[in-house]
Design an enzyme around this catalytic site. Structure first.
Site, mmCIF file in Angstrom:
data_model
loop_
_atom_site.group_PDB
_atom_site.id
_atom_site.type_symbol
_atom_site.label_atom_id
_atom_site.label_comp_id
_atom_site.label_asym_id
_atom_site.label_seq_id
_atom_site.Cartn_x
_atom_site.Cartn_y
_atom_site.Cartn_z
ATOM 1 N N SER A 132 -11.336 27.819 13.393
ATOM 2 C CA SER A 132 -10.508 26.618 13.964
ATOM 3 C C SER A 132 -9.327 27.148 14.122
ATOM 4 C CB SER A 132 -10.877 25.566 13.243
ATOM 5 O OG SER A 132 -9.977 24.401 13.683
ATOM 6 N N LYS A 159 -13.334 27.723 17.937
ATOM 7 C CA LYS A 159 -13.126 26.370 18.247
ATOM 8 C C LYS A 159 -11.473 26.503 18.229
ATOM 9 C CE LYS A 159 -12.756 22.605 15.802
ATOM 10 N NZ LYS A 159 -13.217 21.685 14.559
ATOM 11 N N LYS A 183 -7.914 23.853 19.122
ATOM 12 C CA LYS A 183 -7.417 22.252 19.021
ATOM 13 C C LYS A 183 -6.914 22.240 20.278
ATOM 14 C CE LYS A 183 -8.416 21.246 14.714
ATOM 15 N NZ LYS A 183 -9.202 19.989 14.447
ATOM 16 N N ASP A 212 -11.149 21.003 19.988
ATOM 17 C CA ASP A 212 -11.444 19.817 19.254
ATOM 18 C C ASP A 212 -10.102 18.920 19.628
ATOM 19 O OD1 ASP A 212 -11.487 17.902 17.390
ATOM 20 O OD2 ASP A 212 -11.397 19.253 15.809
ATOM 21 N N GLU A 268 -14.972 18.336 20.813
ATOM 22 C CA GLU A 268 -15.249 17.502 19.718
ATOM 23 C C GLU A 268 -13.999 16.308 19.661
ATOM 24 O OE1 GLU A 268 -14.990 20.046 16.417
ATOM 25 O OE2 GLU A 268 -14.278 18.444 14.874
ATOM 26 N N ASP A 327 -16.550 14.024 14.930
ATOM 27 C CA ASP A 327 -16.278 14.066 13.752
ATOM 28 C C ASP A 327 -15.656 12.872 13.138
ATOM 29 O OD1 ASP A 327 -14.327 14.787 11.600
ATOM 30 O OD2 ASP A 327 -13.493 16.661 12.735
ATOM 31 N N LYS A 358 -18.280 16.779 7.662
ATOM 32 C CA LYS A 358 -17.223 16.955 6.459
ATOM 33 C C LYS A 358 -17.740 16.073 5.310
ATOM 34 C CE LYS A 358 -13.518 17.968 9.652
ATOM 35 N NZ LYS A 358 -12.305 17.411 10.354
ATOM 36 N N GLY A 406 -14.219 21.614 8.104
ATOM 37 C CA GLY A 406 -13.213 21.944 7.060
ATOM 38 C C GLY A 406 -12.123 21.015 7.022
#
Ligand SMILES: [Mg+2]
Length: 363
Positions: free
Chosen positions: A130, A155, A157, A182, A207, A232, A256, A284
């Site tokens: 990520s 992934k 952000k 995400d 996401e 998520d 998670k 995570g």
């Protein structure tokens, strides 16, 4: 019985930016239980601030000390513990910290690795990475390193207004890598045209594009875009996962354990995803080596079919709280199934060094 807690402040190797803001260190709560010759550790993934969810370290310590800790008496099985505290609404991260402590304890008592104790597993986790928001050239540099290291999924952000710039720049250089994005809830349904425009980047999924507790608008959105939706923040329990699949709000879930009150619910959610022809992976929360070991054991489970955010320890911390960090070889992270419980070897000097507050519960 005595249970100790340590609030640790760990400096992150690189500042980590999401649509919420930038983290330069991670503050988490470590629990240690020692009984019947067995020592177990767990980590509460709440943070100093309530930005990812409403929980923070202060609320977690309040709920644990006032309500949850007494239910550890007689060391119940994790599922039993969860039932006994179900009268407390929410506060899943606080519950998960103790539920997982019991998992480590019972796995050790049964002389099984945590991965084996959780069920059928492949003995290794398939890591993805990520990457936080940064200047584009910095993000490309990190992606380049990650691809070379053998990460199976990248992934990134994203946030509103920067999504096309970030994703286009990546796709221009890497047209074929397995890529996802995400948004951490940075959009609303009014941004539908902007979100539709992301279909061109051929993402494995986007996401949590919409509000952190929404299912309805994600369901509407999933009918308007071709990119699969991964949830998520919105999935806080197995019941919510059932509802999400029922109304088509997502086809992928980022699990998670802390967000869903621990490993019992995590396994249920992974099963629900599989039964609905969906996918599940393990996310995570910038865990130290203690919390990371739980994520790895879960990520190795046969019900988890997508690469997760389960990076090796060295990705986030120069110095960790464990002496035997996970490492990545040939794109996988192996788990030593011969070691009981989480298998971690806690570095008590490092734990001491990063502790900013500590205490004990007598029950
Ligand atoms: Mg996320």
């Amino acid at each position: 019985m005595e249970i100790s807690y340590y609030i640790v402040r760990m400096p992150l190797k690189n500042p980590f930016t999401t649509s919420f803001g930038t983290d330069i260190y991670r503050e988490s709560i470590i629990f240690r239980l020692s009984e019947n010759g067995i020592t177990a550790y767990s980590e509460c993934v709440s943070d100093h601030d309530p930005f990812y969810s409403y929980e923070d370290n202060t609320t977690a310590m309040h709920i644990i000390s006032e309500y949850l800790i007494k239910s550890l008496k007689n060391l119940p099985e994790p599922e039993e513990f969860l039932k006994s505290v179900s009268y407390i609404k929410g506060h899943n991260m606080a519950k998960a910290a103790l539920e997982m402590l019991l998992y480590d304890y019972h796995a050790r008592l049964n002389k099984k690795s945590l991965a084996d104790y959780l069920g059928q597993n492949r003995g290794y986790a398939i890591p993805g990475i990520s990457i936080g928001i940064d200047k584009i050239d910095k993000m490309l540099e990190r992606i380049d390193e990650a691809v070379k290291m053998g990460y199976n999924r990248i992934k990134v952000k994203i946030k509103k207004g920067l999504e096309n710039e970030i994703l286009k720049s990546i796709r221009d250089v890497y047209p074929d890598i397995s890529l996802s994005a995400d948004a951490n809830s940075d959009y609303t349904f009014n941004d539908i045209e902007l979100l539709k425009s992301l279909d061109r980047y051929n993402l494995v999924y986007i996401e949590q594009p919409l509000c952190y507790d929404d299912l309805i608008y994600h369901s509407k959105l999933s009918r308007e875009i071709s990119t699969p939706i991964c949830l998520d923040e919105s999935i806080t329990s197995s019941k919510r996962a059932e509802k999400a699949f029922e109304i088509g709000a997502c086809s992928v879930i980022n699990i998670k354990p802390g967000r869903v009150s621990g490993l019992t619910e995590s396994i249920k959610i992974a099963r629900i995803a599989m039964e609905n022809n969906g996918h599940a992976w393990v996310g995570g929360m910038l865990e130290t080596g203690i919390g990371r070991a739980y994520n790895m054991a879960l990520a190795a489970n046969n019900l988890i079919d997508y690469p997760g955010d389960t990076s090796p320890n060295a990705r986030y911390y120069s110095e960790d709280l464990v002496k035997n960090p996970f490492t990545m070889d040939n794109g996988i992270i192996s788990i030593d199934l011969k070691r009981p419980g989480t298998g971690i070897d806690v570095d008590s000097n490092a734990l001491k060094k990063y502790t900013i507050d500590s205490g004990k519960f007598e029950i």
